[in-house]
Design a protein around this motif. Structure first.
Motif, PDB file in Angstrom:
ATOM      1  N   MET A   1       0.797  -1.151   0.115  1.00 52.18           N
ATOM      2  CA  MET A   1      -0.080   0.094   0.159  1.00 52.18           C
ATOM      3  C   MET A   1       0.837   1.361   0.028  1.00 52.18           C
ATOM      4  SD  MET A   1      -2.886   1.224   2.871  1.00 52.18           S
ATOM      5  CE  MET A   1      -3.703  -0.459   2.836  1.00 52.18           C
ATOM      6  N   ASN A   2       0.702   2.131  -1.001  1.00 53.83           N
ATOM      7  CA  ASN A   2       1.519   3.271  -1.009  1.00 53.83           C
ATOM      8  C   ASN A   2       1.039   4.392  -0.207  1.00 53.83           C
ATOM      9  OD1 ASN A   2      -0.612   4.812  -2.384  1.00 53.83           O
ATOM     10  ND2 ASN A   2       0.276   3.694  -4.360  1.00 53.83           N
ATOM     11  N   ILE A   3       1.633   5.538  -0.152  1.00 52.17           N
ATOM     12  CA  ILE A   3       1.183   6.529   0.820  1.00 52.17           C
ATOM     13  C   ILE A   3      -0.063   7.241   0.442  1.00 52.17           C
ATOM     14  CG2 ILE A   3       2.477   8.267  -0.402  1.00 52.17           C
ATOM     15  CD1 ILE A   3       3.063   9.591   2.308  1.00 52.17           C
ATOM     16  N   PHE A   4      -0.569   7.489  -0.593  1.00 57.25           N
ATOM     17  CA  PHE A   4      -1.585   7.645  -1.251  1.00 57.25           C
ATOM     18  C   PHE A   4      -2.910   7.168  -0.778  1.00 57.25           C
ATOM     19  CE2 PHE A   4       1.407   9.531  -4.095  1.00 57.25           C
ATOM     20  CZ  PHE A   4       1.315  10.854  -3.956  1.00 57.25           C
ATOM     21  N   GLN A   5      -2.830   5.615  -0.984  1.00 57.20           N
ATOM     22  CA  GLN A   5      -3.701   4.720  -0.462  1.00 57.20           C
ATOM     23  C   GLN A   5      -3.948   4.786   1.053  1.00 57.20           C
ATOM     24  OE1 GLN A   5      -2.051   1.242  -2.167  1.00 57.20           O
ATOM     25  NE2 GLN A   5      -3.111   1.310  -4.119  1.00 57.20           N
ATOM     26  N   SER A   6      -2.821   4.934   1.875  1.00 56.98           N
ATOM     27  CA  SER A   6      -2.674   4.860   2.956  1.00 56.98           C
ATOM     28  C   SER A   6      -3.459   6.319   3.609  1.00 56.98           C
ATOM     29  CB  SER A   6      -1.624   4.960   3.830  1.00 56.98           C
ATOM     30  OG  SER A   6      -1.623   5.024   5.221  1.00 56.98           O
ATOM     31  N   ILE A   7      -3.436   7.370   2.892  1.00 55.19           N
ATOM     32  CA  ILE A   7      -3.999   8.619   3.337  1.00 55.19           C
ATOM     33  C   ILE A   7      -5.365   8.462   3.023  1.00 55.19           C
ATOM     34  CG2 ILE A   7      -4.134  10.941   2.610  1.00 55.19           C
ATOM     35  CD1 ILE A   7      -1.149  11.225   2.245  1.00 55.19           C
ATOM     36  N   ALA A   8      -5.966   7.794   1.842  1.00 57.73           N
ATOM     37  CA  ALA A   8      -7.140   7.905   1.551  1.00 57.73           C
ATOM     38  C   ALA A   8      -7.947   7.160   2.423  1.00 57.73           C
ATOM     39  CB  ALA A   8      -7.335   7.018  -0.091  1.00 57.73           C
ATOM     40  N   ARG A   9      -7.422   5.746   2.934  1.00 57.09           N
ATOM     41  CA  ARG A   9      -7.862   5.164   3.914  1.00 57.09           C
ATOM     42  C   ARG A   9      -8.373   6.032   5.412  1.00 57.09           C
ATOM     43  NH1 ARG A   9      -6.306   1.986   0.077  1.00 57.09           N
ATOM     44  NH2 ARG A   9      -6.911  -0.084  -0.117  1.00 57.09           N
ATOM     45  N   ARG A  10      -7.289   6.709   5.388  1.00 56.58           N
ATOM     46  CA  ARG A  10      -7.364   7.490   6.751  1.00 56.58           C
ATOM     47  C   ARG A  10      -8.421   8.606   6.575  1.00 56.58           C
ATOM     48  NH1 ARG A  10      -1.830   9.647   8.426  1.00 56.58           N
ATOM     49  NH2 ARG A  10      -1.385   7.556   8.299  1.00 56.58           N
ATOM     50  N   ILE A  11      -8.634   9.124   5.585  1.00 52.80           N
ATOM     51  CA  ILE A  11      -9.601  10.009   5.232  1.00 52.80           C
ATOM     52  C   ILE A  11     -11.052   9.661   5.435  1.00 52.80           C
ATOM     53  CG2 ILE A  11     -10.650  11.687   3.584  1.00 52.80           C
ATOM     54  CD1 ILE A  11      -7.942  12.442   2.469  1.00 52.80           C
ATOM     55  N   ILE A  12     -11.058   8.434   4.641  1.00 53.47           N
ATOM     56  CA  ILE A  12     -12.343   7.742   4.911  1.00 53.47           C
ATOM     57  C   ILE A  12     -12.766   7.240   6.275  1.00 53.47           C
ATOM     58  CG2 ILE A  12     -13.619   5.772   4.200  1.00 53.47           C
ATOM     59  CD1 ILE A  12     -12.093   5.929   1.586  1.00 53.47           C
ATOM     60  N   ARG A  13     -11.996   6.725   6.911  1.00 50.12           N
ATOM     61  CA  ARG A  13     -12.055   6.451   8.452  1.00 50.12           C
ATOM     62  C   ARG A  13     -12.535   7.651   9.152  1.00 50.12           C
ATOM     63  NH1 ARG A  13      -7.460   4.967   9.426  1.00 50.12           N
ATOM     64  NH2 ARG A  13      -7.606   2.634   8.653  1.00 50.12           N
ATOM     65  N   HIS A  14     -11.736   8.682   9.189  1.00 49.69           N
ATOM     66  CA  HIS A  14     -12.004   9.829   9.864  1.00 49.69           C
ATOM     67  C   HIS A  14     -13.539  10.544   9.654  1.00 49.69           C
ATOM     68  CE1 HIS A  14      -8.509   9.830  12.313  1.00 49.69           C
ATOM     69  NE2 HIS A  14      -7.730  10.066  11.193  1.00 49.69           N
ATOM     70  N   SER A  15     -13.683  10.377   8.259  1.00 46.27           N
ATOM     71  CA  SER A  15     -15.092  10.754   7.919  1.00 46.27           C
ATOM     72  C   SER A  15     -16.025  10.161   8.380  1.00 46.27           C
ATOM     73  CB  SER A  15     -14.973  10.899   6.232  1.00 46.27           C
ATOM     74  OG  SER A  15     -13.901  11.508   5.661  1.00 46.27           O
ATOM     75  N   ALA A 110     -15.255   5.217  -3.520  1.00 47.26           N
ATOM     76  CA  ALA A 110     -14.908   5.050  -5.032  1.00 47.26           C
ATOM     77  C   ALA A 110     -13.803   6.000  -5.508  1.00 47.26           C
ATOM     78  CB  ALA A 110     -15.951   4.609  -5.921  1.00 47.26           C
ATOM     79  N   LEU A 111     -14.021   7.375  -5.061  1.00 46.50           N
ATOM     80  CA  LEU A 111     -13.195   8.365  -5.774  1.00 46.50           C
ATOM     81  C   LEU A 111     -11.830   8.323  -5.076  1.00 46.50           C
ATOM     82  CD1 LEU A 111     -15.821  11.258  -5.810  1.00 46.50           C
ATOM     83  CD2 LEU A 111     -14.517  10.240  -7.967  1.00 46.50           C
ATOM     84  N   PHE A 112     -11.743   7.883  -3.731  1.00 44.40           N
ATOM     85  CA  PHE A 112     -10.514   7.811  -3.031  1.00 44.40           C
ATOM     86  C   PHE A 112      -9.895   6.368  -3.226  1.00 44.40           C
ATOM     87  CE2 PHE A 112     -12.245  11.366  -0.707  1.00 44.40           C
ATOM     88  CZ  PHE A 112     -11.404  11.943  -0.360  1.00 44.40           C
ATOM     89  N   LEU A 113     -10.620   5.385  -3.672  1.00 44.97           N
ATOM     90  CA  LEU A 113     -10.064   3.984  -3.810  1.00 44.97           C
ATOM     91  C   LEU A 113     -10.072   3.626  -5.272  1.00 44.97           C
ATOM     92  CD1 LEU A 113     -11.375   2.510  -0.345  1.00 44.97           C
ATOM     93  CD2 LEU A 113      -9.178   3.447  -0.811  1.00 44.97           C
ATOM     94  N   PRO A 114      -9.532   4.263  -6.238  1.00 45.57           N
ATOM     95  CA  PRO A 114      -9.637   3.891  -7.533  1.00 45.57           C
ATOM     96  C   PRO A 114      -9.306   2.230  -7.754  1.00 45.57           C
ATOM     97  CG  PRO A 114      -8.285   5.480  -7.475  1.00 45.57           C
ATOM     98  CD  PRO A 114      -8.870   5.443  -6.083  1.00 45.57           C
ATOM     99  N   GLU A 115      -8.165   2.054  -7.042  1.00 50.25           N
ATOM    100  CA  GLU A 115      -7.569   0.653  -7.544  1.00 50.25           C
ATOM    101  C   GLU A 115      -8.473  -0.424  -6.901  1.00 50.25           C
ATOM    102  OE1 GLU A 115      -6.458   1.843  -2.953  1.00 50.25           O
ATOM    103  OE2 GLU A 115      -6.680   2.904  -4.907  1.00 50.25           O
ATOM    104  N   LEU A 116      -9.576  -0.250  -6.284  1.00 55.32           N
ATOM    105  CA  LEU A 116     -10.458  -1.175  -5.790  1.00 55.32           C
ATOM    106  C   LEU A 116     -11.800  -1.204  -6.770  1.00 55.32           C
ATOM    107  CD1 LEU A 116     -10.043  -1.038  -2.159  1.00 55.32           C
ATOM    108  CD2 LEU A 116      -9.076  -2.893  -3.534  1.00 55.32           C
ATOM    109  N   TRP A 117     -11.622  -0.620  -7.968  1.00 55.05           N
ATOM    110  CA  TRP A 117     -13.023  -0.324  -8.642  1.00 55.05           C
ATOM    111  C   TRP A 117     -13.536  -1.780  -9.060  1.00 55.05           C
ATOM    112  CZ3 TRP A 117     -12.269   4.288 -12.077  1.00 55.05           C
ATOM    113  CH2 TRP A 117     -12.344   5.309 -11.366  1.00 55.05           C
TER     114      TRP A 117
END
Length: 241
Positions: A1-15, A110-117
């Motif tokens: 998992m790269n840094i952008f994917q990690s940040i995306a998951r963190r944003i979703i979790r906090h949201s 989906a916008l934050f996790l395009p690798e899982l479409w």
């Protein structure tokens, strides 16, 4: 998992945590804590007991107004993580849960996790082939065995689907559209037909004629549809006799 994917998951979790916290401000949480305790007292293997265990493992409690959400997480075996939250929404959209909240959460994730479409698409397909559960509630199924409910959900033979395209409805819509557009064109051109200028008469005459033909075609189409319905009704009456 790269840094952008990690940040995306963190944003979703906090949201999600912020959304839950905001909802809880408008309810008496003690009521929902008591409901969780009652679920924990149910026998092992029941859906209610499994929901209570899942909430306890994740340090959560029932979200006011979204009790069935926890049911779906446990019943469908989606973990309470940012990724599985979006996967759950993809499943439920396929399952027929077309609510504003479901669309909003899925699109946001989906916008934050395009690798899982591709994964989301598979979840959507799984939801389409599963038994519809959007109206299921904890009150109705808490005492049922989770394993038996999963069997009923995932091994489901749906009834024969109605055709996605209803030809008569499309024809009727087209007929009404033709009538409206033709009438509008006729009314738009009508003032120019009283002009003394030959250019205006010619320029408005042909569109007026075209509008007349379009509106007339719509009326004929509606007449044919109505006639077809009458014939079907008469045939049905004869068969019933």
């Amino acid at each position: 998992m790269n840094i952008f994917q990690s940040i995306a998951r963190r944003i979703i979790r906090h949201s999600f945590h912020l959304s839950v916290w905001t909802i809880e401000q408008f309810y008496d949480i003690a009521v929902y804590e008591e409901k969780t305790r009652q679920l924990a007292e149910l026998p092992e293997g029941t859906l209610g007991k499994d929901i209570a265990n899942c909430l306890q493992r994740n340090g959560l409690r029932i979200v006011p107004g979204f009790e069935s959400h926890d049911l779906k997480h446990v019943l469908l075996d989606y973990k309470m993580t940012p990724v599985d939250e979006i996967r759950l929404q993809a499943f439920m959209l396929g399952n027929g849960n077309h609510t504003l909240a479901s669309f909003a959460i899925f699109i946001f994730g989906a916008l934050f996790l395009p690798e899982l479409w591709r994964t989301f698409y598979q979840d959507f397909r799984d939801g389409r082939h599963a038994r519809p559960i959007s109206t299921w509630s904890i009150e109705d199924f808490a005492h049922c065995q989770t394993a038996a409910l999963r069997e009923a959900v995932f091994h489901y033979a749906p009834p024969a689907k109605q055709p996605l395209i209803d030809a008569s409805r499309i024809a009727r819509t087209g007929a009404y559209t033709a009538i409206l557009l033709g009438t509008f064109g006729m009314l738009f051109c009508l003032p120019f037909l009283f002009s003394s200028s030959m250019e205006d008469l010619v320029g408005a005459g042909f569109p007026f004629l075209g509008g007349t033909i379009i509106a007339g075609s719509g009326l004929i189409a509606l007449s044919n549809l109505a006639s077809g319905k009458k014939k079907e009704a008469a045939r049905a009456a004869v068969i019933s006799v």
